[in-house]
Design a protein around this motif. Structure first.
Motif, PDB file in Angstrom:
ATOM      1  N   ARG A 185       0.832  -1.212   0.000  1.00 58.70           N
ATOM      2  CA  ARG A 185       0.000   0.000   0.000  1.00 58.70           C
ATOM      3  C   ARG A 185       0.862   1.257   0.000  1.00 58.70           C
ATOM      4  NH1 ARG A 185      -2.943  -1.439   3.731  1.00 58.70           N
ATOM      5  NH2 ARG A 185      -1.992  -0.407   5.522  1.00 58.70           N
ATOM      6  N   LYS A 186       1.973   1.248   0.754  1.00 60.26           N
ATOM      7  CA  LYS A 186       2.845   2.420   0.806  1.00 60.26           C
ATOM      8  C   LYS A 186       3.469   2.700  -0.560  1.00 60.26           C
ATOM      9  CE  LYS A 186       4.096   2.128   5.701  1.00 60.26           C
ATOM     10  NZ  LYS A 186       5.204   1.904   6.670  1.00 60.26           N
ATOM     11  N   ILE A 187       3.964   1.647  -1.204  1.00 59.86           N
ATOM     12  CA  ILE A 187       4.569   1.819  -2.530  1.00 59.86           C
ATOM     13  C   ILE A 187       3.512   2.272  -3.538  1.00 59.86           C
ATOM     14  CG2 ILE A 187       5.697   0.629  -4.449  1.00 59.86           C
ATOM     15  CD1 ILE A 187       7.045  -1.176  -2.372  1.00 59.86           C
ATOM     16  N   ALA A 188       2.338   1.609  -3.509  1.00 55.37           N
ATOM     17  CA  ALA A 188       1.275   1.948  -4.459  1.00 55.37           C
ATOM     18  C   ALA A 188       0.769   3.366  -4.243  1.00 55.37           C
ATOM     19  CB  ALA A 188       0.136   0.946  -4.340  1.00 55.37           C
ATOM     20  N   SER A 189       0.692   3.795  -3.001  1.00 52.01           N
ATOM     21  CA  SER A 189       0.219   5.156  -2.722  1.00 52.01           C
ATOM     22  C   SER A 189       1.135   6.199  -3.339  1.00 52.01           C
ATOM     23  CB  SER A 189       0.119   5.384  -1.205  1.00 52.01           C
ATOM     24  OG  SER A 189      -0.838   4.531  -0.635  1.00 52.01           O
ATOM     25  N   TRP A 190       2.423   5.916  -3.339  1.00 52.56           N
ATOM     26  CA  TRP A 190       3.369   6.846  -3.961  1.00 52.56           C
ATOM     27  C   TRP A 190       3.308   6.742  -5.482  1.00 52.56           C
ATOM     28  CZ3 TRP A 190       7.696   6.301  -7.128  1.00 52.56           C
ATOM     29  CH2 TRP A 190       8.454   7.465  -7.300  1.00 52.56           C
ATOM     30  N   VAL A 191       3.328   5.513  -6.003  1.00 54.33           N
ATOM     31  CA  VAL A 191       3.328   5.308  -7.454  1.00 54.33           C
ATOM     32  C   VAL A 191       2.056   5.859  -8.090  1.00 54.33           C
ATOM     33  CG1 VAL A 191       3.250   3.536  -9.258  1.00 54.33           C
ATOM     34  CG2 VAL A 191       4.872   3.316  -7.369  1.00 54.33           C
ATOM     35  N   LEU A 192       0.942   5.789  -7.367  1.00 56.30           N
ATOM     36  CA  LEU A 192      -0.352   6.199  -7.921  1.00 56.30           C
ATOM     37  C   LEU A 192      -0.757   7.608  -7.504  1.00 56.30           C
ATOM     38  CD1 LEU A 192      -2.241   2.817  -7.424  1.00 56.30           C
ATOM     39  CD2 LEU A 192      -1.273   3.729  -9.547  1.00 56.30           C
ATOM     40  N   HIS A 193       0.169   8.370  -6.950  1.00 54.25           N
ATOM     41  CA  HIS A 193      -0.110   9.773  -6.664  1.00 54.25           C
ATOM     42  C   HIS A 193      -0.304  10.512  -7.994  1.00 54.25           C
ATOM     43  CE1 HIS A 193       0.589  13.970  -5.501  1.00 54.25           C
ATOM     44  NE2 HIS A 193       0.271  13.599  -4.273  1.00 54.25           N
ATOM     45  N   PRO A 194      -1.286  11.405  -8.089  1.00 50.32           N
ATOM     46  CA  PRO A 194      -1.551  12.076  -9.371  1.00 50.32           C
ATOM     47  C   PRO A 194      -0.332  12.726 -10.007  1.00 50.32           C
ATOM     48  CG  PRO A 194      -3.335  12.510  -7.843  1.00 50.32           C
ATOM     49  CD  PRO A 194      -2.297  11.761  -7.063  1.00 50.32           C
ATOM     50  N   ALA A 195       0.518  13.375  -9.201  1.00 54.86           N
ATOM     51  CA  ALA A 195       1.700  14.036  -9.766  1.00 54.86           C
ATOM     52  C   ALA A 195       2.661  13.011 -10.359  1.00 54.86           C
ATOM     53  CB  ALA A 195       2.398  14.863  -8.691  1.00 54.86           C
ATOM     54  N   VAL A 196       2.830  11.887  -9.680  1.00 54.10           N
ATOM     55  CA  VAL A 196       3.726  10.831 -10.177  1.00 54.10           C
ATOM     56  C   VAL A 196       3.141  10.201 -11.433  1.00 54.10           C
ATOM     57  CG1 VAL A 196       4.810   8.615  -9.640  1.00 54.10           C
ATOM     58  CG2 VAL A 196       4.649  10.385  -7.879  1.00 54.10           C
ATOM     59  N   CYS A 197       1.829   9.936 -11.428  1.00 57.50           N
ATOM     60  CA  CYS A 197       1.178   9.320 -12.593  1.00 57.50           C
ATOM     61  C   CYS A 197       1.351  10.179 -13.844  1.00 57.50           C
ATOM     62  CB  CYS A 197      -0.303   9.108 -12.310  1.00 57.50           C
ATOM     63  SG  CYS A 197      -0.659   7.896 -11.034  1.00 57.50           S
ATOM     64  N   CYS A 198       1.054  11.464 -13.718  1.00 57.69           N
ATOM     65  CA  CYS A 198       1.132  12.360 -14.878  1.00 57.69           C
ATOM     66  C   CYS A 198       2.566  12.524 -15.354  1.00 57.69           C
ATOM     67  CB  CYS A 198       0.537  13.718 -14.522  1.00 57.69           C
ATOM     68  SG  CYS A 198      -1.242  13.703 -14.258  1.00 57.69           S
ATOM     69  N   THR A 199       3.478  12.739 -14.419  1.00 62.89           N
ATOM     70  CA  THR A 199       4.874  12.966 -14.795  1.00 62.89           C
ATOM     71  C   THR A 199       5.473  11.748 -15.478  1.00 62.89           C
ATOM     72  OG1 THR A 199       5.164  14.508 -12.949  1.00 62.89           O
ATOM     73  CG2 THR A 199       7.152  13.587 -13.942  1.00 62.89           C
ATOM     74  N   SER A 200       5.268  10.577 -14.895  1.00 59.21           N
ATOM     75  CA  SER A 200       5.860   9.366 -15.468  1.00 59.21           C
ATOM     76  C   SER A 200       5.301   9.085 -16.855  1.00 59.21           C
ATOM     77  CB  SER A 200       5.623   8.173 -14.546  1.00 59.21           C
ATOM     78  OG  SER A 200       4.238   7.949 -14.347  1.00 59.21           O
ATOM     79  N   PHE A 201       3.991   9.284 -17.043  1.00 56.38           N
ATOM     80  CA  PHE A 201       3.384   9.017 -18.343  1.00 56.38           C
ATOM     81  C   PHE A 201       3.928   9.954 -19.413  1.00 56.38           C
ATOM     82  CE2 PHE A 201      -0.283   9.729 -21.304  1.00 56.38           C
ATOM     83  CZ  PHE A 201      -0.217   8.496 -21.922  1.00 56.38           C
ATOM     84  N   VAL A 202       3.989  11.253 -19.123  1.00 56.63           N
ATOM     85  CA  VAL A 202       4.469  12.224 -20.101  1.00 56.63           C
ATOM     86  C   VAL A 202       5.950  12.016 -20.403  1.00 56.63           C
ATOM     87  CG1 VAL A 202       4.901  14.682 -20.490  1.00 56.63           C
ATOM     88  CG2 VAL A 202       2.718  13.947 -19.530  1.00 56.63           C
ATOM     89  N   VAL A 203       6.749  11.786 -19.365  1.00 54.95           N
ATOM     90  CA  VAL A 203       8.195  11.625 -19.554  1.00 54.95           C
ATOM     91  C   VAL A 203       8.495  10.372 -20.364  1.00 54.95           C
ATOM     92  CG1 VAL A 203      10.366  11.149 -18.368  1.00 54.95           C
ATOM     93  CG2 VAL A 203       8.863  12.953 -17.527  1.00 54.95           C
ATOM     94  N   VAL A 204       7.875   9.259 -20.015  1.00 55.02           N
ATOM     95  CA  VAL A 204       8.142   8.005 -20.733  1.00 55.02           C
ATOM     96  C   VAL A 204       7.704   8.115 -22.187  1.00 55.02           C
ATOM     97  CG1 VAL A 204       7.392   5.596 -20.931  1.00 55.02           C
ATOM     98  CG2 VAL A 204       8.145   6.495 -18.723  1.00 55.02           C
ATOM     99  N   PHE A 205       6.514   8.635 -22.434  1.00 55.41           N
ATOM    100  CA  PHE A 205       6.035   8.775 -23.807  1.00 55.41           C
ATOM    101  C   PHE A 205       6.952   9.691 -24.611  1.00 55.41           C
ATOM    102  CE2 PHE A 205       3.452  10.689 -27.164  1.00 55.41           C
ATOM    103  CZ  PHE A 205       2.823   9.578 -27.698  1.00 55.41           C
ATOM    104  N   GLY A 206       7.366  10.800 -24.017  1.00 50.09           N
ATOM    105  CA  GLY A 206       8.228  11.738 -24.725  1.00 50.09           C
ATOM    106  C   GLY A 206       9.608  11.171 -25.001  1.00 50.09           C
ATOM    107  N   LEU A 207      10.217  10.528 -24.010  1.00 51.72           N
ATOM    108  CA  LEU A 207      11.578  10.000 -24.184  1.00 51.72           C
ATOM    109  C   LEU A 207      11.633   8.932 -25.269  1.00 51.72           C
ATOM    110  CD1 LEU A 207      12.917   9.714 -20.509  1.00 51.72           C
ATOM    111  CD2 LEU A 207      13.619  11.342 -22.283  1.00 51.72           C
ATOM    112  N   TRP A 208      10.653   8.041 -25.280  1.00 53.12           N
ATOM    113  CA  TRP A 208      10.701   6.960 -26.264  1.00 53.12           C
ATOM    114  C   TRP A 208      10.482   7.440 -27.693  1.00 53.12           C
ATOM    115  CZ3 TRP A 208      13.273   2.942 -25.504  1.00 53.12           C
ATOM    116  CH2 TRP A 208      13.285   2.255 -24.288  1.00 53.12           C
TER     117      TRP A 208
END
Length: 224
Positions: free
Chosen positions: A115-138
């Motif tokens: 739950r602790k790991i998921a709470s961090w991974v699924l935080h809105p700021a983390v979700c948006c940042t990771s999605f945009v960064v990964v899509f852009g880098l690839w």
């Protein structure tokens, strides 16, 4: 001559792909059938509708990365490669999330460290940042071409796109009562931010002044 006769079509059956998809399907079946009495509230029936969506997501995911669509996208048409990415990002993750019963998800999130790991991974700021960064880098030419030339890198590319897309979709469709979807205002805000962040990338891909990726510049033409 028909193009499909000139190019031998093949289906990818790498162990990594099959183990992941079949493993997820097996775990879902175990959790929703023999273990349902332990994990779900008493009297909960088998979630037939959700199971259809979950397994449809698995099947569509295989068709996207394991069918000849992958071959054509790698070697011949940038547009088909983008169709493949759109399937991985916008079709299979929401289908699989919609197919997850909340009690099955929460049976995994009840463990404190998960739950602790998921709470961090699924935080809105983390979700948006990771999605945009990964899509852009690839989609940078160097990384994009590296993925086309190296199969393990290509698999990793699709894996990271799928995972970060799942993070992003959790904000809207999260199947959990422990870590529920984001509040309505957060969902509206993240949708706007995601759209704004992707506009430069999508504009560059859709309206380039010159070819971005050499692979497609020198690729054989599928049509005369």
């Amino acid at each position: 001559m028909d193009f499909t006769q000139m190019v031998p079509l093949h289906w990818h059956n790498e162990p990594t792909l099959l183990v992941c998809l079949l493993g997820l399907g097996w775990l879902y079946a175990i959790g929703t059938w023999p273990l349902r009495d332990r994990l779900a509230p008493p009297g909960t029936p088998f979630p037939w509708g959700k199971a259809v969506m979950f397994y449809a997501g698995l099947i569509i995911n295989y068709l996207a990365v394991g069918s000849p669509l992958d071959q054509f996208g790698e070697d011949y048409l940038f547009s088909l490669h983008m169709v493949q990415h759109l399937i991985i990002i916008y079709i299979t993750p929401p289908l699989m999330l919609l197919g997850m019963p909340w009690w099955l998800t929460d049976s995994m999130l009840k463990w404190g460290w998960v739950r602790k790991i998921a709470s961090w991974v699924l935080h809105p700021a983390v979700c948006c940042t990771s999605f945009v960064v990964v899509f852009g880098l690839w989609h940078l030419p160097e990384l994009y071409e590296a993925a086309l030339r190296n199969r393990p890198i290509h698999i990793f590319e699709h894996f990271t796109m799928f995972i970060t897309a799942g993070q992003m979709w959790w904000l809207y469709l999260g199947p959990s009562r422990i870590i529920p979807p984001a509040r309505y205002t957060i969902r509206i805000l993240t949708a706007f931010l995601l759209m704004s962040a992707h506009m430069p990338i999508l504009g560059l891909l859709a309206f380039p002044d010159q070819p971005i990726y050499r692979t497609y510049l020198v690729a054989p033409r599928m049509l005369p």
